[in-house]
Motif scaffolding. Structure first.
Motif, mmCIF file in Angstrom:
data_model
loop_
_atom_site.group_PDB
_atom_site.id
_atom_site.type_symbol
_atom_site.label_atom_id
_atom_site.label_comp_id
_atom_site.label_asym_id
_atom_site.label_seq_id
_atom_site.Cartn_x
_atom_site.Cartn_y
_atom_site.Cartn_z
ATOM 1 N N PHE A 63 1.310 -0.943 3.387
ATOM 2 C CA PHE A 63 2.008 0.331 3.611
ATOM 3 C C PHE A 63 1.359 1.450 2.804
ATOM 4 C CE2 PHE A 63 5.242 3.405 2.237
ATOM 5 C CZ PHE A 63 5.570 3.941 3.468
ATOM 6 N N LEU A 64 1.077 1.157 1.547
ATOM 7 C CA LEU A 64 0.462 2.180 0.698
ATOM 8 C C LEU A 64 -0.901 2.602 1.243
ATOM 9 C CD1 LEU A 64 1.220 1.368 -3.033
ATOM 10 C CD2 LEU A 64 2.054 3.243 -1.622
ATOM 11 N N THR B 57 -1.681 3.081 4.138
ATOM 12 C CA THR B 57 -1.556 3.991 5.282
ATOM 13 C C THR B 57 -1.040 5.370 4.877
ATOM 14 O OG1 THR B 57 0.762 3.508 5.807
ATOM 15 C CG2 THR B 57 -0.902 2.002 6.668
ATOM 16 N N ARG B 58 -0.684 5.516 3.601
ATOM 17 C CA ARG B 58 -0.047 6.767 3.190
ATOM 18 C C ARG B 58 -0.907 7.544 2.214
ATOM 19 N NH1 ARG B 58 5.672 7.432 4.886
ATOM 20 N NH2 ARG B 58 5.834 8.620 2.941
ATOM 21 N N TYR B 59 -0.962 8.834 2.431
ATOM 22 C CA TYR B 59 -1.766 9.664 1.558
ATOM 23 C C TYR B 59 -0.900 10.618 0.752
ATOM 24 C CZ TYR B 59 -5.758 7.713 3.910
ATOM 25 O OH TYR B 59 -6.706 6.834 4.379
ATOM 26 N N ASP B 60 0.405 10.362 0.734
ATOM 27 C CA ASP B 60 1.312 11.301 0.071
ATOM 28 C C ASP B 60 1.914 10.757 -1.221
ATOM 29 O OD1 ASP B 60 2.798 9.367 1.292
ATOM 30 O OD2 ASP B 60 4.384 10.712 1.950
ATOM 31 N N HIS B 61 1.373 9.622 -1.719
ATOM 32 C CA HIS B 61 1.811 9.081 -3.007
ATOM 33 C C HIS B 61 3.314 8.860 -3.053
ATOM 34 C CE1 HIS B 61 -1.865 11.397 -3.364
ATOM 35 N NE2 HIS B 61 -2.268 10.494 -4.219
ATOM 36 N N PRO B 62 3.798 7.944 -2.243
ATOM 37 C CA PRO B 62 5.240 7.711 -2.157
ATOM 38 C C PRO B 62 5.821 7.100 -3.427
ATOM 39 C CG PRO B 62 4.021 6.157 -0.763
ATOM 40 C CD PRO B 62 3.029 7.128 -1.301
ATOM 41 N N THR C 169 10.740 5.284 -1.512
ATOM 42 C CA THR C 169 10.178 5.570 -0.191
ATOM 43 C C THR C 169 9.542 4.333 0.424
ATOM 44 O OG1 THR C 169 9.714 7.834 -0.888
ATOM 45 C CG2 THR C 169 8.562 7.043 1.062
ATOM 46 N N ASN D 158 10.995 2.571 3.925
ATOM 47 C CA ASN D 158 10.145 2.362 5.088
ATOM 48 C C ASN D 158 10.003 0.898 5.468
ATOM 49 O OD1 ASN D 158 8.552 4.926 6.180
ATOM 50 N ND2 ASN D 158 9.077 5.234 4.032
ATOM 51 N N ASP E 170 -0.214 5.125 -5.462
ATOM 52 C CA ASP E 170 -1.396 5.521 -4.714
ATOM 53 C C ASP E 170 -2.152 4.265 -4.286
ATOM 54 O OD1 ASP E 170 -3.929 6.415 -3.902
ATOM 55 O OD2 ASP E 170 -3.840 8.139 -5.253
ATOM 56 N N SER F 52 5.139 17.676 -3.762
ATOM 57 C CA SER F 52 4.093 16.940 -3.066
ATOM 58 C C SER F 52 2.930 16.659 -4.010
ATOM 59 C CB SER F 52 3.607 17.740 -1.854
ATOM 60 O OG SER F 52 2.927 18.896 -2.276
#
Lengths: 131, 131
Positions: free
Chosen positions: A14-15, A17-22, A26, A30, A69, A85
């Motif tokens: 999952f991480l 696929t994400r570029y927004d540092h959940p 979060t 998800n 990240d 953000s």
DNA sequence: CTTATTGCAAAAGGTTTGCAACCGA
DNA sequence: TCGGTTGCAAACCTTTTGCAATAAG
């Protein structure tokens, strides 16, 4: 020792696929869709483990929850004061700060983390529109 | 608006005498001797206020409580992985990181915080002695 | 007299932990 | 089977907040 776990894989995946540092929350929210029985504790445990293993990075913010990240390579971060953000900043030329620091310090410097802060582009736009 | 307060003065004064970046708890414990009725909430409130005023610095560590620095001038910090001691690093030549960051980022960079981490001199000595 | 500040206690927010059940090798 | 991993709930630690009492200007 260290067995395979679907949950851990899912978190790491999952991480990636994400570029927004959940946040951990979060990630949890998800993955609940795919793993309805998933527990927040499991998310925290695996995020810590993955960070220790060096597969991901944990980024404390100073206010609010830690951010995560999926990209373990050293790089720096920008955190928007206003919307929260977080953005990656690729700055190869900056690694020399460790050397500079070493010149004034006798211990061992393993690394550093730089967190830039200010106002992101989106928030700047919104401010302009309001005027 | 902003009245004088003995407690606030004492907190700021105390920080000015310490070079080890104490926590709110440490400030509290030390000032209790002089102000037995002092409350931890008052310490937190004033530390936040003083940091906002720019009189002191608040330094989040990522694990464990925030640390406070009586010296407001921009400088960087080293945090020992092992014993948790925090040391000032004076590095004038490092402010250009904001410029470098600005080259890859369109928002507004107000500032940055660099936290170096590793092993301090004292811990290095102890490790050597144990061998 | 007005209102910022305090102390106390309770709450909040984020993260960790104890434990029995579960799952992987 | 052995022991790492999970889910759940409770505990934990740090920090913030509500409120009546106090103190500064």
């Amino acid at each position: 020792m260290l067995k395979h776990s679907k949950q851990r894989d899912a978190i790491e995946q999952f991480l990636a696929t994400r570029y927004d540092h959940p946040t951990a929350e979060t990630v949890y929210m998800n993955l609940r869709e795919e793993y309805p029985k998933l527990s927040l504790a499991t998310v925290y445990r695996n995020l810590s483990l993955l960070a220790e293993l060096g597969n991901i990075q944990k980024i404390p913010t100073g206010n609010g929850p830690d951010r995560f990240d999926g990209r373990p390579e050293p790089h720096n971060h920008f955190l928007c004061d206003e919307c929260g953000s977080m953005i990656d900043l690729q700055m190869n030329s900056i690694d020399h700060v460790d050397e500079i620091a070493a010149q004034t310090f006798d211990g061992v410097i393993k690394g550093h983390s730089i967190l830039f802060y200010g106002i992101c582009l989106e928030c700047l736009k919104k401010e302009k529109e309001q005027k």
